[in-house]
Design a protein around this motif. Structure first.
Motif, PDB file in Angstrom:
ATOM      1  N   LEU A 197      -1.768  -2.018  13.226  1.00 26.07           N
ATOM      2  CA  LEU A 197      -2.464  -2.808  12.009  1.00 26.07           C
ATOM      3  C   LEU A 197      -2.712  -1.739  10.795  1.00 26.07           C
ATOM      4  CD1 LEU A 197      -4.047  -4.278  14.786  1.00 26.07           C
ATOM      5  CD2 LEU A 197      -4.196  -5.822  12.800  1.00 26.07           C
ATOM      6  N   LEU A 198      -1.948  -2.024   9.710  1.00 24.43           N
ATOM      7  CA  LEU A 198      -2.449  -0.907   8.706  1.00 24.43           C
ATOM      8  C   LEU A 198      -3.037  -1.777   7.267  1.00 24.43           C
ATOM      9  CD1 LEU A 198       1.487   0.419   8.446  1.00 24.43           C
ATOM     10  CD2 LEU A 198      -0.590   1.259   9.749  1.00 24.43           C
ATOM     11  N   ASP A 199      -4.005  -1.373   7.092  1.00 27.44           N
ATOM     12  CA  ASP A 199      -4.799  -1.987   5.962  1.00 27.44           C
ATOM     13  C   ASP A 199      -4.599  -1.134   4.722  1.00 27.44           C
ATOM     14  OD1 ASP A 199      -6.428  -3.547   4.317  1.00 27.44           O
ATOM     15  OD2 ASP A 199      -8.449  -3.332   5.612  1.00 27.44           O
ATOM     16  N   GLU A 200      -3.484  -1.942   3.639  1.00 24.17           N
ATOM     17  CA  GLU A 200      -3.027  -1.350   2.422  1.00 24.17           C
ATOM     18  C   GLU A 200      -2.569   0.331   2.944  1.00 24.17           C
ATOM     19  OE1 GLU A 200      -5.505  -2.098  -0.698  1.00 24.17           O
ATOM     20  OE2 GLU A 200      -5.981  -4.252  -0.285  1.00 24.17           O
ATOM     21  N   PRO A 201      -1.634   0.524   3.515  1.00 24.24           N
ATOM     22  CA  PRO A 201      -1.049   1.807   3.770  1.00 24.24           C
ATOM     23  C   PRO A 201      -0.790   2.483   2.350  1.00 24.24           C
ATOM     24  CG  PRO A 201       0.522   0.356   4.375  1.00 24.24           C
ATOM     25  CD  PRO A 201      -0.847  -0.664   4.048  1.00 24.24           C
ATOM     26  N   ALA A 202      -0.291   1.709   1.289  1.00 26.21           N
ATOM     27  CA  ALA A 202       0.050   2.363   0.208  1.00 26.21           C
ATOM     28  C   ALA A 202      -0.694   2.267  -1.129  1.00 26.21           C
ATOM     29  CB  ALA A 202       1.541   1.635  -0.285  1.00 26.21           C
ATOM     30  N   ALA A 203      -2.068   1.993  -0.770  1.00 30.89           N
ATOM     31  CA  ALA A 203      -2.840   1.949  -1.734  1.00 30.89           C
ATOM     32  C   ALA A 203      -3.201   3.329  -2.182  1.00 30.89           C
ATOM     33  CB  ALA A 203      -4.419   1.497  -1.343  1.00 30.89           C
ATOM     34  N   GLY A 204      -3.103   3.439  -3.830  1.00 32.80           N
ATOM     35  CA  GLY A 204      -3.343   4.724  -4.489  1.00 32.80           C
ATOM     36  C   GLY A 204      -2.151   5.763  -4.187  1.00 32.80           C
ATOM     37  N   MET A 205      -1.229   5.094  -3.858  1.00 28.88           N
ATOM     38  CA  MET A 205       0.292   5.914  -3.984  1.00 28.88           C
ATOM     39  C   MET A 205       1.123   5.744  -5.177  1.00 28.88           C
ATOM     40  SD  MET A 205       1.841   5.777   0.041  1.00 28.88           S
ATOM     41  CE  MET A 205       0.971   6.826   1.292  1.00 28.88           C
ATOM     42  N   ASN A 206       1.571   6.632  -5.442  1.00 31.23           N
ATOM     43  CA  ASN A 206       2.823   6.483  -6.750  1.00 31.23           C
ATOM     44  C   ASN A 206       4.022   5.766  -6.188  1.00 31.23           C
ATOM     45  OD1 ASN A 206       4.489   8.543  -5.582  1.00 31.23           O
ATOM     46  ND2 ASN A 206       3.272   9.945  -6.557  1.00 31.23           N
TER      47      ASN A 206
END
Ligand code: ATP
Ligand code: MG
Lengths: 279, 384
Positions: A197-206
């Protein structure tokens, strides 16, 4: 394809606030499923119910065909309960998160929760502790050398996979944001899960990091035979890799389907996608 | 693979250093006569090593597991009494328990000594020390069930209260047949009982015994801290939610840390009794817990070598180096007007405040002695 995770009539109520309202969803083995919705929709809360951080006010969760969580309104909440299916559940099953992890479910956190005094390597190594067989005396006297060596080899392998092997001796928190998120994924994989389960794995990524991550999640599914259930706001990523999508708004499921179906769903566009495009 | 060769080399080096240290202690014990001015060094080594063990065991819980507990004096008391009760020789028992009819009449060293000779006596003492640790650990397990669910501040208050209750219970007249009420326990096996007779010469092991006891116990704690369990303790300290999500059973691991910490607090209590030759409940006040906490903080929370250094410096300063401040002459300055009873405590407190102000994280921070030779992990330490 068999169902690996099933959430049944789950309602999570904090006092009078209904954060998750009668949620029903299924994730099948080998799928990548996304849970999307506006801020405060209850996505993280749903994850917390599934992983045992919160006990749902009412409803049940099944994992690999087994009922692992069940509850019904009790005490003060009996009167306050606003959800449905109130009389249907009679048992109380409330395992702690570590128990659920040992069953084969692992997660990452929206607001990164790495062990800050530990190195990258040790962050992953510690996550293997739940699969250790040695008791504390055996481990202290190093009777578990073989097991520990195997674990260390696996950590090295995992770090290679996520591309963090070169920074293994650095403090986890000294890494840039994107790498910390990758490390959280490696750490979750170290617990040997069937469902990730991944909770917003791309948050803050370019955008570039996001693209790499998209490919990486696909790789994880293929090479580890993993099922992935993820929360994400980056629609490119979601539409790109999801087999199916669930949409949550004000705690309620408002739509579910394939990426095409969701992209053309009027309710979803009104409640979420339209807004996301503006932002 | 990774680092095993390096760590094997490191442990060999540490092993040799410890052996050299122990040998030096034996030599000092023979060379320094009780009348020498340097005999204070032996006193400091005896008491300091026991306090070092107490500090390290507290650090395991407070520093490595992040559980702020203040029950240490209570567990040490339990250990001291358990040791004393099971090592008082039968002919001394009625004199010690002069107001009570002693209920427990078994002396491990005596029973085993009669059966097996000197080796039996030694085994008996070791068994009594282990019993001291086990008694403390069992009590820790019992109170840990309700208390470990509490969050930090409440845990500290509950354990502090527990220690006070233990002290009251051990002084309670009704338990006199076991604990001798508020009277001290004496005449049990002390450190000066340990001697090695080689041919005609007698080698005194008075200082060696407490130092060895502390070394063995601290070595175990080091091994535990660097094992998969110790790493999990640190994970709980750093982020409990993440630890639980990664499959670490919080209740079980906190309990484990609490019981192991209390076990060694009990052993330290036994060691204290051996060094002082007396076990009395009124000596184990919460002030003792604070002293030990201060040693941990001075040395560095989360550093085992720090706790040892902190304890040794603390004991050396309070018992030896600053003695003159209370008795008229200090550093050759004769000023009975200033240097009189109580002045030592003033100076001591000021020194501690200065140390805490200038070494925010204690002398060692969270590093260990071998780390001083290495680069710290972090930005820029990449590669290799
Ligand atoms: N422990 C709690 N106590 C009270 N209310 C809570 C708690 N946890 C969540 N909530 C409430 O539940 C609602 C849903 O929160 P949640 O964090 O699940 O949203 P989300 O969908 O993950 O949002 P985001 O996209 O911002 O992460 C919010 O209104 C929040 O205030
Ligand atoms: Mg969220």
């Amino acid at each position: 394809m068999s169902t690996i995770l099933k959430v049944e009539n789950a309602t999570m109520q904090f006092g009078g606030v209904v954060a998750v309202d009668n949620l029903n969803l299924e994730v099948n083995e080998g799928e990548i499923v996304a849970l999307i919705g506006p801020n405060g929709a209850g996505k993280t809360t749903a994850f917390n119910v599934i992983t045992g951080v919160y006990q749902p006010t009412n409803g049940a969760v099944y994992f690999q065909g087994e009922r692992i969580v069940e509850n019904h309104p009790q005490g003060k909440l009996k009167k306050l309960y606003k959800g449905e299916h109130a009389g249907e559940y009679t048992h109380v099953l409330a395992p702690t998160p570590d128990h659920i992890t040992k069953l084969g479910m692992a997660r990452t956190f929206q607001n990164i929760r790495l062990w800050k005094s530990q190195t990258v390597f040790d962050n992953v190594l510690i996550a293997m502790h739940c699969r250790t067989h040695a008791n504390f005396l055996a481990a202290s006297f190093r009777f578990n050398r073989k097991e520990e060596r195997e674990q260390r080899d696996r950590v090295a392998g995992l770090l290679e996979t996520v591309g963090l092997y070169d920074v293994r001796n650095e403090l986890a928190t000294s890494l840039p944001y994107g790498k910390q998120r990758r490390l959280e994924i490696a750490r979750a994989l170290a617990t040997a899960p069937r469902l990730l389960l991944l909770d917003e794995p791309a948050a803050g990524m370019n955008p570039q990091e996001t693209q790499e991550l998209t490919a990486f999640i696909g790789e994880i599914r293929d090479s580890f035979h993993m099922t992935v259930f993820l929360i994400e706001h980056h629609m490119d990523l979601v539409m790109d890799i999801s087999d199916r999508i669930y949409v949550l708004d004000f705690g309620k499921l408002i739509a579910q389907g394939t990426p095409e179906e969701i992209q053309n769903n009027k309710r979803v566009i009104d409640a979420y996608l339209g807004v996301a495009e503006d932002a | 693979m990774i680092g095993t060769q390096q760590s094997r080399k490191n442990s060999l080096t540490s092993l040799i250093l410890v052996a050299v240290m122990l040998a030096a202690v034996v030599v000092l014990d023979q060379v320094i006569k009780p009348t020498d001015s340097m005999s204070m060094l032996l006193k400091v080594l005896q008491k300091g090593s026991i306090y070092a063990l107490a500090a390290v065991s507290m650090n395991l819980l407070n520093g490595f597991t992040g559980l702020f507990s203040l029950g240490h004096a209570g567990f040490m008391l339990i250990g001291a009494y358990t040791y004393a009760i099971f090592t008082i020789p039968s002919e001394a028992r009625d004199v010690v328990y002069q107001y009570y009819d002693a209920a427990i009449r078994i002396s491990f060293p005596e029973v085993l000594g009669n059966a097996l000779g000197p080796v039996g006596t030694l085994v008996g003492v070791v068994l009594a020390v282990i019993a001291a640790g086990l008694a403390a650990a069992v009590i820790a397990w019992l109170i840990g069930l309700p208390v470990l669910r509490l969050k930090s501040d409440y845990l500290a208050i509950a354990t502090l209260g527990f220690a006070e209750v233990v002290r009251a219970v051990f002084q309670w007249g009704k338990l006199g047949p076991v604990t001798n009420g508020s009277n001290p326990l004496k005449s049990f096996v002390r450190i000066n009982a340990f001697q090695l007779k080689l041919g005609g010469t007698t080698i005194s092991l008075t200082t060696f015994v407490p130092v060895l006891l502390a070394t063995v116990c601290i070595a175990f704690i080091v091994l535990l801290v660097n094992s998969t369990y110790g790493r999990s303790f640190k994970a709980i300290r750093d982020d409990e939610v993440a630890a639980e999500a990664m499959g670490i059973n919080l209740a079980r691991h906190k309990m484990l840390s609490f019981c192991v910490s209390s076990f060694f607090a009990g052993v330290a209590g036994a060691g204290m009794a051996m060094v002082l030759g007396i076990a009395q409940a009124s000596n184990f006040k919460s002030a003792m817990t604070y002293e030990i906490l201060l040693m941990v903080v001075l040395g560095g929370i989360g550093s085992i070598s720090g706790s040892c250094i902190g304890a040794m410096l603390f004991i050396a300063a309070s018992e030896w180096w600053l003695r003159g401040l209370d008795s008229g002459v200090f550093l050759g300055i004769n000023a009975p007007g200033i240097f009189r009873n109580g002045f030592r405590l003033v100076v001591f407190s000021v020194i501690i405040m200065i140390v805490v102000l200038f070494f925010r994280k204690g002398i060692m921070g969270d590093r260990e002695l071998p780390d001083l030779l290495k680069k710290r992990p972090g930005k820029g330490a990449a590669g290799k």
